[in-house]
Scaffold this active site. Structure first.
Site, short mmCIF file in Angstrom:
data_model
loop_
_atom_site.label_atom_id
_atom_site.label_comp_id
_atom_site.label_asym_id
_atom_site.label_seq_id
_atom_site.Cartn_x
_atom_site.Cartn_y
_atom_site.Cartn_z
N ASN A 113 0.81 -1.22 -0.06
CA ASN A 113 0.04 0.10 -0.18
C ASN A 113 0.90 1.10 -0.24
OD1 ASN A 113 -1.42 2.29 1.06
ND2 ASN A 113 -3.00 0.86 1.63
N ASP A 115 -0.06 4.24 -0.02
CA ASP A 115 -0.92 5.67 0.62
C ASP A 115 0.13 6.52 1.04
OD1 ASP A 115 -3.22 4.34 -0.41
OD2 ASP A 115 -4.14 3.94 1.55
N HIS A 116 1.01 6.11 2.02
CA HIS A 116 1.69 6.89 2.90
C HIS A 116 2.91 7.70 2.19
CE1 HIS A 116 -0.13 5.93 6.47
NE2 HIS A 116 0.06 4.71 6.35
N ARG A 123 3.28 18.79 1.75
CA ARG A 123 3.79 20.04 1.41
C ARG A 123 2.61 20.56 0.26
NH1 ARG A 123 8.99 21.93 2.83
NH2 ARG A 123 8.98 21.49 5.17
N HIS A 155 -5.67 3.48 -1.68
CA HIS A 155 -7.00 3.87 -0.93
C HIS A 155 -7.40 5.37 -1.21
CE1 HIS A 155 -9.54 4.01 3.09
NE2 HIS A 155 -9.99 4.31 1.93
N ARG A 187 -9.58 7.94 -0.40
CA ARG A 187 -10.61 8.25 0.37
C ARG A 187 -11.48 9.34 -0.14
NH1 ARG A 187 -9.42 7.18 5.83
NH2 ARG A 187 -10.84 8.71 6.18
N ARG A 195 -7.36 12.74 1.34
CA ARG A 195 -6.17 13.10 2.43
C ARG A 195 -4.89 12.38 1.76
NH1 ARG A 195 -7.07 9.73 7.79
NH2 ARG A 195 -9.13 10.92 7.77
N HIS A 196 -4.90 11.59 1.24
CA HIS A 196 -3.41 11.10 0.53
C HIS A 196 -3.47 10.86 -1.10
CE1 HIS A 196 -5.42 7.45 1.67
NE2 HIS A 196 -4.84 7.50 2.94
N GLU A 206 -8.80 0.38 -2.69
CA GLU A 206 -9.33 0.47 -1.42
C GLU A 206 -10.52 1.44 -1.45
OE1 GLU A 206 -7.31 0.36 1.83
OE2 GLU A 206 -6.06 -1.31 1.67
N THR A 253 -6.50 5.92 10.23
CA THR A 253 -6.35 5.15 9.25
C THR A 253 -7.62 4.26 9.52
OG1 THR A 253 -5.10 3.39 8.63
CG2 THR A 253 -5.24 3.82 11.04
N THR A 254 -7.89 3.35 8.61
CA THR A 254 -9.12 2.63 8.78
C THR A 254 -9.27 1.98 9.94
OG1 THR A 254 -8.59 2.12 6.36
CG2 THR A 254 -10.51 0.88 7.42
N GLU A 286 -10.95 -9.26 3.35
CA GLU A 286 -9.57 -9.08 3.85
C GLU A 286 -9.62 -9.15 5.26
OE1 GLU A 286 -7.40 -5.88 2.18
OE2 GLU A 286 -6.26 -5.66 4.22
N HIS A 294 -3.28 -4.94 7.74
CA HIS A 294 -3.32 -3.79 8.68
C HIS A 294 -2.65 -3.96 9.97
CE1 HIS A 294 -4.89 -0.18 10.48
NE2 HIS A 294 -5.60 0.35 9.43
N GLY A 295 -1.44 -2.96 10.04
CA GLY A 295 -0.92 -2.94 11.30
C GLY A 295 0.48 -3.88 11.22
N GLY A 307 1.35 -1.72 4.42
CA GLY A 307 1.78 -0.28 3.89
C GLY A 307 2.69 0.44 4.77
N HIS A 308 2.11 0.71 6.06
CA HIS A 308 2.73 1.70 7.00
C HIS A 308 4.31 1.32 7.07
CE1 HIS A 308 3.76 3.72 10.88
NE2 HIS A 308 3.18 4.78 10.26
N1 PXP Z 1 -5.68 -3.13 4.59
C1 PXP Z 1 -6.59 -2.32 4.52
C2 PXP Z 1 -8.05 -2.46 4.01
C3 PXP Z 1 -6.00 -0.80 5.02
O1 PXP Z 1 -7.22 -0.03 5.00
C4 PXP Z 1 -4.73 -0.71 5.26
C5 PXP Z 1 -4.49 0.76 5.67
O2 PXP Z 1 -4.55 1.53 4.47
C6 PXP Z 1 -3.89 -1.72 5.14
C7 PXP Z 1 -4.40 -3.16 4.59
C8 PXP Z 1 -2.38 -1.68 5.37
O3 PXP Z 1 -2.35 -1.25 6.66
P1 PXP Z 1 -0.86 -0.82 7.32
O4 PXP Z 1 -0.62 0.63 6.78
O5 PXP Z 1 -0.97 -0.80 8.56
O6 PXP Z 1 0.37 -1.86 6.72
#
Ligand code: PXP
Length: 381
Positions: free
Chosen positions: A147, A149-150, A158, A183, A185, A189-190, A210, A240-241, A291, A331-332, A353-354
């Site tokens: 992912n 997004d970040h 900026r 994602h 949104r 936002r991103h 997403e 975040t979600t 998921e 996620h996480g 992602g993160h």
């Molecule tokens: N899956 C979904 C549905 C999400 O919303 C996210 C966060 O955008 C992720 C996976 C990835 O999570 P993380 O950024 O914590 O790895």
């Protein structure tokens, strides 16, 4: 866990691959409630076992021991030394040979025996071929989708053009990831609409979009044609979600969104918490995939909670596959907690992602400073 891999030698191969192969074989044969032990030993050890139990005083590649105890399918003992020699002769990797031997031992436990004559040998070879083809078709390891997004979050801080998630998507693919996740949104936002359009054009692997199940997003998905849509809940104030989609509470509207996306030819995944009722509702919507939200596992503050959440993910993944759903997870997940869930053989894809973007920022910092020093001080990087 039904399959337990016990390496008694230093492992120059992936135990994870063997573990997932063994679990997939058990599931394919309807034996996922059975336990299977796989012992990886050296030639000296397998010679001892061969001599003691089968009265054959020599090394061999694999031996199977069926077990009578309920819930225990049996033990498979494989010699890594012999596997390595046989792999070299056949021009394949030791991992491939170990999987072939695992399948051979497994088919013995199913009751086939090539030593009982030509017909038995033919039947056994056919069964082995069937199982190997199944593993090849299904794939053994999970896919990793990143992912980005970040990257867009840093750009938006900026309001300029850099860093560009489009460039990031290219680098992620070149590094070998199996897909890109973004994602879009409602609050933008991103990721921006322009990112989605260009990333769709440049991604050569798979694009997961997403999004919330709104009219606007379904329209955008229809135009963009991602390879799959993951429906997520969205709240404006969240960082975040947070939490999975409440498919139980919103079954009618989610079912409608799934069917509208299907009309656009797009498969759908639903981001859900690992809970029975959510998985059952997800299966009723017609979505192809879920998921599993791994946030509660990832955020666990003690080992007991982590174990409990891990079990929930593992059991719900199995339940979802039984209901005909494909299973993704995310996620996480980070560099500490991912390996454990990667061993859950029902999970075929991870969305992360993160942790990856955060690691990239830290590991790339040294080079970034050196390049700037060169400009400021004329120093060699
Ligand atoms: N899956 C979904 C549905 C999400 O919303 C996210 C966060 O955008 C992720 C996976 C990835 O999570 P993380 O950024 O914590 O790895």
């Amino acid at each position: 866990m039904p399959a337990v891999i016990m390496p008694q030698v230093k492992a120059p191969f992936s135990c994870l691959k063997l573990h997932r192969s063994a679990e997939r074989l058990l599931r394919y044969c309807g034996l996922s409630q059975q336990e299977l032990n796989v012992l990886i030993v050296n030639d000296t050890q397998i010679t001892e076992i061969n001599t003691r139990w089968l009265n054959r005083p020599r090394p061999t590649n694999v031996i199977s021991f069926p077990q009578e105890s309920p819930g225990l399918m049996g033990d498979i003992v494989i010699s890594a030394d012999t596997a390595r020699r046989e792999a070299a002769e056949a021009g394949i990797t030791i991992e491939c040979r170990l999987i072939e031997l695992l399948v051979h031992g497994f088919v013995h436990l199913l009751g086939e025996d090539h030593e009982l004559g030509n017909e038995a040998a033919r039947r056994m070879a056919a069964r082995e071929q069937e199982l190997i083809s199944y593993l090849l078709m299904e794939g053994i390891m999970a896919d990793l989708c990143i992912n980005v997004d970040h990257i867009a979050t840093i750009r938006q801080a900026r309001g300029g053009n850099e860093p560009d998630p489009v460039v990031a998507a290219g680098i992620v693919e070149l590094a070998g990831a199996d897909g890109i996740v973004i994602h879009l949104r409602e609050d933008r936002r991103h990721i921006q609409d322009r990112d989605v359009r260009i990333i769709r054009e440049v991604v050569k692997t798979r694009l997961t979009l997403e999004m919330a199940a709104t009219d606007e997003m379904i329209g955008i998905a229809g135009e963009i044609q991602p390879d799959i849509v993951t429906l997520v809940p969205e709240k404006r104030q969240e960082l975040t979600t947070e939490g999975g989609l409440d498919v139980v509470g919103l079954e009618e509207s989610v079912t409608d969104a799934v069917s509208r996306l299907h009309k656009h030819g797009i498969p759908v995944s639903l981001f859900v918490d690992p809970e029975d009722a959510q998985i059952e509702a997800a299966a009723r919507t017609g979505a192809e995939c879920i998921e599993i939200h791994t946030g509660r596992y990832a955020d666990a503050e003690d080992r007991e909670t982590e174990d409990r959440e891990f079990e929930a993910i593992s059991q719900m993944a199995s339940k979802a596959v039984d209901l005909g759903l494909r299973v993704h997870a995310g996620h996480g997940l980070n560099y500490r907690n991912t390996a454990r869930v990667a061993a859950i053989s029902e999970i075929s894809e991870f969305s992360i992602g993160h942790a990856v973007i955060a690691r990239a920022a830290i590991t790339g910092l040294d080079q970034a400073v050196r390049e700037m020093l060169k400009l400021v001080k004329g120093m060699e990087a």
